[in-house]
Design a protein around this motif. Sequence first.
Motif, PDB file in Angstrom:
ATOM      1  N   THR A   1       0.871  -1.468  -0.126  1.00  0.00           N
ATOM      2  CA  THR A   1      -0.405  -0.024   0.173  1.00  0.00           C
ATOM      3  C   THR A   1       1.070   1.461  -0.149  1.00  0.00           C
ATOM      4  O   THR A   1       0.503   2.471   0.487  1.00  0.00           O
ATOM      5  CB  THR A   1      -1.118  -0.064   1.106  1.00  0.00           C
ATOM      6  OG1 THR A   1      -0.619  -0.422   2.585  1.00  0.00           O
ATOM      7  CG2 THR A   1      -1.577  -0.972   0.732  1.00  0.00           C
TER       8      THR A   1
ATOM      9  N   SER B   1       0.768   4.200   3.453  1.00  0.00           N
ATOM     10  CA  SER B   1      -0.363   4.035   2.936  1.00  0.00           C
ATOM     11  C   SER B   1      -0.906   5.731   2.919  1.00  0.00           C
ATOM     12  O   SER B   1      -0.875   6.326   2.918  1.00  0.00           O
ATOM     13  CB  SER B   1      -1.409   4.221   4.347  1.00  0.00           C
ATOM     14  OG  SER B   1      -2.815   3.575   4.165  1.00  0.00           O
TER      15      SER B   1
ATOM     16  N   ASN C   1      -5.349   0.117   6.683  1.00  0.00           N
ATOM     17  CA  ASN C   1      -5.210  -0.506   5.839  1.00  0.00           C
ATOM     18  C   ASN C   1      -4.528  -1.871   5.857  1.00  0.00           C
ATOM     19  O   ASN C   1      -4.611  -1.815   4.556  1.00  0.00           O
ATOM     20  CB  ASN C   1      -3.274   0.416   6.391  1.00  0.00           C
ATOM     21  CG  ASN C   1      -2.422   0.425   4.850  1.00  0.00           C
ATOM     22  OD1 ASN C   1      -2.846   0.916   4.383  1.00  0.00           O
ATOM     23  ND2 ASN C   1      -1.833  -0.128   5.375  1.00  0.00           N
TER      24      ASN C   1
END
Length: 339
Positions: A70, A81, A313
């Motif tokens: 991510t 993230s 996340n």
Amino acid sequence: MDLKTVKSQAKEQLKGYCRVCPVCDGRACSGEVPGMGGIGTGASFRNNLTALASYSLNMRTLHGAKAPSTETELFGIKLSSPIQAAPMTGTPYNMGGAISERDFIGMIVSGSKQAGTIGWTGDGADPTMYDSGIEAIIAEGGHGIPIIKPREQDAIIERIRRAEAAGAKAVGMDIDGAGLVTMALKGQPVGPKTVEELKELVKATKLPFILKGIMTVDEAEMAVEAGVSAIVVSNHGGRILDYTPGAAEVLPAIAAAVKGKVTIFADGGVRTGVDVLKLLALGADGVLVGRPLVVGAFGGGAEGVKLVLDKMNDELKQAMILTGCQSIKDINSRVIYKS
């Protein structure tokens, strides 16, 4: 600390202002502005959630995306993230005041940094709101993004200078705050801006300039014309104008018009990592989260903020595995189911 404990503690701390409902959909707090609700009927608040819910996902499991990343980059800053903390202020009259303005935004900025992402700070009628955000950003070595209300030009530029001095990574204006009556009542008028006024603000700083509160294609194109670095597709959490569409409803058309010309953020109704995936698939480069992080801060401080961001996340990673996306760049319209 776990999320159940955080929510329980937040419910006590926010009593009378936020019920910390099992589903945060704005029904219980409709019209509670000041407060945590949406303006008027609360339709704009709810539309953010229903717009996101209207999209289904294509599940794919025949691929090699087994351990997705991510990681992303914002204005040259590497982040773990694409999920970031939206600018929020007004702890005394929106959240009950159990936590001071400075402590609250400190928790948001610090918790975001601990989660590997970045927190945005806000502005308001009380000078301590912007001041607190700047102080929190300084405390984290400049790791934050202050957003300024659409005040008179000189007042905005003065606050831009303070953002620069704080070492902020970017600065911006939430143009969707143009109708805030409370600002005018406090002798600090806000209002719309012309493209020429916006150009003046963009040219006033070398920092990336973000314009928050874009909900139409024509204004997205005007923002690009003015030279902004990024826009945020947002209806101000449904707290400014009743009966606006949800952000996810207008995002695809805006992305089709300006994607690649400007960084696109989106916010409104984000409650899970799956919601984040949807907004990224619809054209956003990053996603802002608001109300869930209020619960995180009031229920667990900076650690609570980090806990909420980490959970989202993790949910995003799981959703990426099940839609065949190895990286953030792989998330696109093929993720969205079309009948």
